[in-house]
Motif scaffolding. Structure first.
Motif, PDB file in Angstrom:
ATOM      1  N   GLY A 110      -7.844  -0.547   4.655  1.00 28.64           N
ATOM      2  CA  GLY A 110      -6.823  -1.264   3.895  1.00 28.64           C
ATOM      3  C   GLY A 110      -7.370  -2.040   2.716  1.00 28.64           C
ATOM      4  O   GLY A 110      -6.690  -2.914   2.164  1.00 28.64           O
TER       5      GLY A 110
ATOM      6  N   ASN B   7       0.862  -1.183   0.000  1.00 29.69           N
ATOM      7  CA  ASN B   7       0.000   0.000   0.000  1.00 29.69           C
ATOM      8  C   ASN B   7       0.898   1.232   0.000  1.00 29.69           C
ATOM      9  O   ASN B   7       1.534   1.545   1.006  1.00 29.69           O
ATOM     10  CB  ASN B   7      -0.905   0.002   1.223  1.00 29.69           C
ATOM     11  CG  ASN B   7      -1.977   1.082   1.150  1.00 29.69           C
ATOM     12  OD1 ASN B   7      -1.928   1.961   0.295  1.00 29.69           O
ATOM     13  ND2 ASN B   7      -2.954   1.015   2.035  1.00 29.69           N
TER      14      ASN B   7
ATOM     15  N   LYS C 176      -2.316  -3.548   1.643  1.00 28.11           N
ATOM     16  CA  LYS C 176      -3.740  -3.462   1.343  1.00 28.11           C
ATOM     17  C   LYS C 176      -4.153  -4.764   0.661  1.00 28.11           C
ATOM     18  O   LYS C 176      -3.305  -5.520   0.160  1.00 28.11           O
ATOM     19  CB  LYS C 176      -4.039  -2.273   0.423  1.00 28.11           C
ATOM     20  CG  LYS C 176      -3.390  -2.359  -0.946  1.00 28.11           C
ATOM     21  CD  LYS C 176      -3.747  -1.154  -1.799  1.00 28.11           C
ATOM     22  CE  LYS C 176      -3.091  -1.257  -3.185  1.00 28.11           C
ATOM     23  NZ  LYS C 176      -3.439  -0.100  -4.044  1.00 28.11           N
TER      24      LYS C 176
ATOM     25  N   GLY D 128       3.215  -0.543   4.668  1.00 17.73           N
ATOM     26  CA  GLY D 128       1.848  -1.000   4.875  1.00 17.73           C
ATOM     27  C   GLY D 128       1.343  -1.874   3.744  1.00 17.73           C
ATOM     28  O   GLY D 128       1.964  -1.970   2.680  1.00 17.73           O
TER      29      GLY D 128
END
Length: 416
Positions: free
Chosen positions: A276, A111, A261, A259
């Motif tokens: 997310g 992400n 997703k 991060g």
């Protein structure tokens, strides 16, 4: 021609593999569909990238894993469409498969939070190809810097993201610079090289206790990691990163650990997405407002019986896969589904050689240092998918700890 099964599992990560194994033991006719023919142990990909262990230590073929389950099948293909109403899965090869129950466990992808240049210039670290590409390009950059001699520059790496993946990756690269570069290249090159760990939050390991954060910060800095916390990355460039405060950091390599997703399969499924891009599943792990659809692992936002959010951890995904299989068996036999009861085993992060932090169990019993390091090793040995992988990883770790050997470096063709 459409082919039918009782259950189709999309994705062979921790959750998907656990579900297939549990269903296979029950004799359920289950199909796993994944674009790779192997399961990858994602928590150790940073060690593949830094040549501490080999690719074969973190991968195992699905057919090898499922060979004892006669009712389990595997198809290696990329899923391009999922119809949650018709219960069908369509692959890039044009094949369509139907099942009474679909399990979406397709994992996650990086992400980048719409950060300009991040997708084009940063290295994600969420698949075996990602790890091999990063490892290859890191060695090529070292070779190029070494050829420059004393007049050349060093290697500068920026790791974006101060969570466990970022901390472990930055620590491993810093140790390479400290111990391995002098052995394989030169002390001068090591002295000219640097690794920075950056994040918009004020401290590393944000989900951990203050004690663990302080320990991690101290040991990262002792290993040579330079921290820039509390400033968000506003752009990733070919030659480094820019920050919200107007400053920049030069770097040949920018690693993105900022991060995750949910993957495209979930995004295109038509299911309502939450944080997310993941699906906010019901307590029994089914997707809301559907029948016969389960969503697991990094594709799901799961909660416990009290409504508390559950972590995106391999152990949680593995437990969810087993629990979902139990509920699916109930669906197929007229039984009753039960809410997922997660057994909280805590959090861990490797900081470096002989250093780690561990917060064990729901009461977060805290351990730092060599004891946490040994606990980290033990947990990861247990989670690895096969005995050969476990033995090989332990041998690699022992060799690395005693000699700083980097025999796992294998260069492929240029990738960027």
């Amino acid at each position: 021609m459409e082919k039918s099964f009782q259950v189709i599992v999309v994705g062979g990560g921790f959750a998907g593999v656990a579900a297939v194994k549990a269903l296979g033991r029950q004799g359920v006719k289950v199909l796993l569909v994944d674009q790779n023919n192997y399961h990858q142990f994602q928590p150790l990909l940073y060690q593949v990238a830094t040549a501490q262990i080999g690719v074969s230590d973190v991968t195992r073929t699905f057919r090898g894993m499922f060979q004892r389950y006669r009712s389990a099948s595997v198809v290696t293909a990329k899923v391009v469409a999922v119809d949650v109403h018709a219960h069908t899965v369509t692959t890039a090869d044009g094949d369509t498969f139907h099942a009474q129950i679909l399990v979406l466990a397709a994992g996650a992808e990086a992400n980048y939070f719409n950060t300009p240049g991040a997708e084009e210039h940063a290295y994600p670290l969420y698949s075996v190809p990602d790890a091999v590409r990063l490892g290859n390009d890191l060695v090529r950059a070292l070779d190029a810097a070494h050829r420059g001699g004393s007049d050349g520059g060093g290697i500068h790496v920026v790791v974006v993201g101060g969570g466990p993946t970022g901390v472990e990756t930055a620590g491993a690269i810093a140790e390479n610079f400290k111990y391995v570069i002098p052995k394989y290249f030169s002390q001068e090159l090591a002295a000219r090289s640097s690794v920075h760990l950056v994040d918009m939050v004020p401290s590393v390991l944000n989900a951990f206790s203050d004690k663990s954060k302080a320990y991690a910060t101290s040991h990262l800095q002792a290993a040579g990691v330079r921290l820039k916390m509390g400033q968000g990355v506003t752009e990733v460039r070919p030659d480094g990163v820019a920050f919200a405060d107007g400053t920049t950091l030069p770097a040949q390599l920018v690693i993105w650990a900022g991060g995750l997703k949910a993957g495209a399969v979930v995004a295109q499924s038509g299911l309502q997405q939450g944080r997310g891009g993941r699906i906010d599943v019901n307590p029994d792990l089914t997707a809301p407002n559907t029948t016969g659809i389960y969503v697991l692992g990094d594709a799901a936002n799961m909660t416990d019986a009290r409504g508390a959010k559950l972590p995106q951890l391999g152990s949680c995904a593995q437990q969810a896969g087993k629990w979902a299989a139990r509920n699916i068996h109930a669906d197929l036999t007229g039984g009753t589904r039960t809410p997922f009861a997660y057994v909280d085993k805590g959090y861990m992060a490797m900081i470096g050689r002989g250093a780690a932090v561990a917060e064990i169990g729901p009461k977060r019993f805290q351990v730092q240092g060599p004891l946490a390091f040994l606990a980290w090793l033990g947990v990861h040995v247990v989670l690895l998918s096969g005995n050969r992988q476990r033995i090989s990883a332990v041998i690699s770790w022992a060799d690395d700890y005693l000699s700083h050997s980097r025999s796992h470096v294998v260069l492929g063709s240029p990738t960027k």
